[in-house]
Motif scaffolding. Sequence first.
Motif: not given
Lengths: 243, 230, 233
Positions: B142-166
Amino acid sequence: MNSTKLDRRITILNWTAVATMIINLAVVFLYAPPEKLMGNVQRIFYFHVGAAWVGAVAFFVALVAGILYLRKPDRKYDTIALASVEIGLIFLSMATVAGSVWGKPAWNTWWLWSPRLTMITVAWLTYAAYFMLRGAIEDEEKRGRFAAVYVIVAFLTIILTFLSVRLMRDIHPVLVGGMADSAKGAEQGLQEFEDGLATKMIISLNISVINFSVLFTAWLFNRIRLQHLNESVTALKMRLSNR
Amino acid sequence: MKPTTSSFFSTAWTIAWKDLQIEKHTRQIMSVMVMFSLVTVVMFNFALETNLDAARNVATGLLWATILLAGTLGLNRTMAVERENQAMDTLLMAPINRNAIYAGKVLSTTIFTLALELILVLLFIVFFNKPLWRPPVLLILFLGTIGYVAAGVLIASMSIQTRARDVLLPVLLLPLSLPLVLPAAMATAAYMFPQQPLFAEVQTPIMLIMLYDALMLTAGFTTYHYIVES
Amino acid sequence: MIKIEGLTKNYGTNPVLRGVNLHLQTGEFVTLVGNNGAGKTTLLRIIATLLSPTAGQVSVGGWALPKQSARVRQHLGMVSHQALLYGDLTAGENLTFFARLYELDNAEKRVERALKTVGLFARKRDTVASFSRGMVQRLTIARATLHEPEVLLLDEPYTGLDQDASHLLDDLLRRESENGRTILMITHDLTHGLNLCDRTVILNRGKIAYEVDSQSITPSQFLKIYTNHTRKK
């Protein structure tokens, strides 16, 4: 842009870097005594530490530039961040190669998953990805913003990795025993400064670090200038195509 | 109308509710993540030449690796939902705090990832005969998931807006999650013996995981608006 | 209601808007036409609080952008050629979601009424992905007006609509205009919606090139003026 002034400053910096490099080479090869166990191969250690130092400084400069960019989106901060990460990555690679060459006689292996090397690997991967991110964004302003956010998160990652590898090997001797041993090996290089011919070696190391710092500054300004030239070429091309 | 704390949480929950609702209709995220995990586990079994002993030894590391890899698929999907039809614009035009959007996305992705982890834990118990069903292990997950998702949502919000997308997300996110995997896998591994470890033995890795959570959430909340606004 | 003075927007070194001045009275319906790359979308996105201007003053309802974006937002509604809806949610869920985001009272009743207004109440439980283009656009309008915004922004709303759907959209827009909403529409298409608006403005290369009272001019006259003002030099 007053490019002539900038050019003159860079020229002075470049020559300073060349001069300190010559001094550094002389010190490392002539002044510093050979290490008693490893002999002359230990001299690469001076370059290794210098390069690693620049790597750390460069990533820190990139962090500061990133934060400044978010506070005030001025393109010059983005350029500094880009130049710093680029130089940092190159120096980190140099430090790794130099360390590897030194590690072969010291540990009898090129590579170990020691805490320090683990950290370097994480840093290398993290900052290499920085360029993938930049390369995928066309809009300049957005690229600067995203790169700035990324550089901040990347620096956090390095700090966290540092803490992880530092704190954890103490409590899990069974699982990470191999790591602890190799870490001791890595510190050997420094420990040997402390006895015998220590003073001369420490002086050499300091000169090396100063030299690499000057080198970093020179590279940074050259890289920034290159970026300016690059941008003015792009601007000229735009003007041509808009005709 | 000034945004209040209660409206912050209700907005975050509204956004997460919307993601859950979408998932209820499509079941896309869960099915993709579960199938991917299943294939990964089976593939590792084959790669280890069906040597069950070898597989058992690396099971905890494999569990975390699978979670992180499958997690990138889930993250990409929850972000793509906002890209389609430019729905993100309506969120940005709404009179809501940007950080509530971030919190909402973290919330929904955490729920998806935790659901995946439950399935994976059962899978690993069956395949590798590991005592994963222990409260401390679930807490570490549970604890590990929070950190991973916290970083993940931030990075994914960026990557999804780039040309390379997913395709860009794993390249950016996985190196950033290494300082999380290190303590998380180690703490999980400590619980894989019949005798449970003393808390003192796992204290440091668990503290490190919590520090990762705290730092990544802070980074997310302070920088998210730079990523979605222009 | 909307005041724009000396608005400039650069993308890098590339100027997109170069000193735009535009005023919209409360309840006015203005159409902004221009070729691709004239800066229409950029202008609309700045008013929509989605982009920050490089220089110049923009205010909506007396609140300055981008400083007071948070205040402006609850008075804005947007309809675009993009659906701005979640395809995998039902029509009802989409509207409920927005009602909750805007923290509206009587959400359920409002959603019901909005669906009835655009004639989609029978399809409340169907996902948007199963809708035709015209139905999606009607639902978009229902969504954009759910919180009774004073300003409605339209970004090429006629794109991809067939004849019938266009007429339906005409009717809906006319009604919104009669309800007293200030409407700004941008389009590159001169055949739609011009007869609805009070004023037509031509944007060319990031500047307002021409403004005219829509009732005082025939479509063919306007076409001639438009071609004159947007011709490449």
